[in-house]
Design a protein around this motif. Structure first.
Motif, PDB file in Angstrom:
ATOM      1  N   LEU A  89     -11.032 -57.510 -21.454  1.00 53.49           N
ATOM      2  CA  LEU A  89     -12.222 -57.407 -22.289  1.00 53.49           C
ATOM      3  C   LEU A  89     -11.861 -56.605 -23.526  1.00 53.49           C
ATOM      4  CD1 LEU A  89     -15.228 -58.171 -22.314  1.00 53.49           C
ATOM      5  CD2 LEU A  89     -15.696 -55.955 -21.274  1.00 53.49           C
ATOM      6  N   LEU A  90     -11.952 -57.242 -24.701  1.00 52.55           N
ATOM      7  CA  LEU A  90     -11.559 -56.619 -25.963  1.00 52.55           C
ATOM      8  C   LEU A  90     -12.797 -56.173 -26.738  1.00 52.55           C
ATOM      9  CD1 LEU A  90      -8.774 -56.647 -27.910  1.00 52.55           C
ATOM     10  CD2 LEU A  90     -10.331 -58.066 -29.211  1.00 52.55           C
ATOM     11  N   ASN A  91     -12.757 -54.941 -27.224  1.00 49.03           N
ATOM     12  CA  ASN A  91     -13.847 -54.398 -28.024  1.00 49.03           C
ATOM     13  C   ASN A  91     -13.283 -53.571 -29.158  1.00 49.03           C
ATOM     14  OD1 ASN A  91     -16.419 -55.086 -26.616  1.00 49.03           O
ATOM     15  ND2 ASN A  91     -15.363 -54.106 -24.919  1.00 49.03           N
ATOM     16  N   GLY A  92     -14.129 -53.315 -30.147  1.00 53.34           N
ATOM     17  CA  GLY A  92     -13.792 -52.333 -31.172  1.00 53.34           C
ATOM     18  C   GLY A  92     -13.951 -50.952 -30.559  1.00 53.34           C
ATOM     19  N   THR A 135      -5.203 -48.115 -35.173  1.00 53.87           N
ATOM     20  CA  THR A 135      -5.993 -48.307 -33.963  1.00 53.87           C
ATOM     21  C   THR A 135      -7.296 -48.982 -34.359  1.00 53.87           C
ATOM     22  OG1 THR A 135      -5.000 -46.389 -32.896  1.00 53.87           O
ATOM     23  CG2 THR A 135      -7.112 -47.151 -32.017  1.00 53.87           C
ATOM     24  N   PHE A 136      -7.652 -50.040 -33.652  1.00 57.84           N
ATOM     25  CA  PHE A 136      -8.805 -50.841 -34.042  1.00 57.84           C
ATOM     26  C   PHE A 136      -9.781 -51.065 -32.897  1.00 57.84           C
ATOM     27  CE2 PHE A 136     -10.306 -54.275 -37.022  1.00 57.84           C
ATOM     28  CZ  PHE A 136     -10.196 -53.550 -38.186  1.00 57.84           C
ATOM     29  N   GLY A 137      -9.367 -50.780 -31.658  1.00 55.67           N
ATOM     30  CA  GLY A 137     -10.286 -51.009 -30.552  1.00 55.67           C
ATOM     31  C   GLY A 137      -9.689 -50.675 -29.209  1.00 55.67           C
ATOM     32  N   LYS A 138     -10.416 -51.091 -28.184  1.00 53.34           N
ATOM     33  CA  LYS A 138     -10.030 -50.812 -26.803  1.00 53.34           C
ATOM     34  C   LYS A 138      -9.973 -52.117 -26.006  1.00 53.34           C
ATOM     35  CE  LYS A 138     -11.615 -46.107 -26.662  1.00 53.34           C
ATOM     36  NZ  LYS A 138     -10.286 -45.550 -26.619  1.00 53.34           N
ATOM     37  N   LEU A 139      -8.998 -52.182 -25.127  1.00 49.31           N
ATOM     38  CA  LEU A 139      -8.834 -53.333 -24.244  1.00 49.31           C
ATOM     39  C   LEU A 139      -8.989 -52.843 -22.810  1.00 49.31           C
ATOM     40  CD1 LEU A 139      -8.067 -56.353 -23.985  1.00 49.31           C
ATOM     41  CD2 LEU A 139      -5.698 -55.613 -23.795  1.00 49.31           C
TER      42      LEU A 139
END
Length: 178
Positions: A89-92, A135-139
């Motif tokens: 699940l990829l998010n900013g 850094t652009f988001g969280k996985l």
């Protein structure tokens, strides 16, 4: 269930999760901090789901690039990820959101077996400069319930994705596979 940072590290060591390149300092309590890739595509003109999207390539150099409101940018993650065991699940993240950047307009789910550099649909509220590998988001990685069905084995239209991809919905509208 969502994996903790320690569980992501253990699954990476066991070969159950691939993150290339992997940096253990990018682990957070429940995710991996991913970075923006080195190329953006700016979508040109009006978009038509029945036709390929025209784009202008924007290589991100050391001085970065100013994103402008009203433009749809496609980018990708610097990291390539894969897992046959876990969905992704990829998010900013908060830092990007508070700059007025929407990282992912849709499609935050990575299926089991999908080996990709994620394509990002980027929009901004105000002009903002971005840089390659920031850094652009969280996985996050998720346990699945039921029999595993690998994305690669189904031959779906984005299975061979290698980087930034425009919409290929036109293939489906012309009678191709979904």
């Amino acid at each position: 269930m969502i994996l903790t940072g320690a569980a992501i590290a253990a699954a990476h060591t066991a070969g159950e999760i691939t993150i290339e390149p992997f940096d253990p300092t990018r682990l957070s309590p429940n995710a991996y901090d991913w970075r923006l890739g080195e190329l953006l595509l700016a979508c040109d003109g009006a978009l038509d789901a029945a036709r390929p999207t025209g784009v202008t390539e924007i290589p991100l150099g050391a001085t970065g690039f100013v994103l402008r409101p009203g433009v749809l940018y496609l980018g990708d993650t610097y990291e390539k990820t894969r897992s046959e065991r876990y969905a992704q699940l990829l998010n900013g993240n908060r830092s990007i959101g508070t700059l007025g950047i929407w990282v992912h307009v849709s499609a935050p789910l990575g299926h089991q077996g999908h080996a990709i550099r994620w394509t990002l649909e980027i929009r901004v509220a105000r002009p903002v400069r971005v840089y390659p590998r920031m850094t652009f988001g969280k996985l996050a990685f998720l346990h699945t319930l039921g029999a595993a069905a690998s994305y690669q084995q189904h031959g779906l239209k984005y299975a061979a994705s290698r980087g930034v991809e425009t919409s290929r919905l036109y293939e489906e509208l012309r009678g191709g596979r979904s």
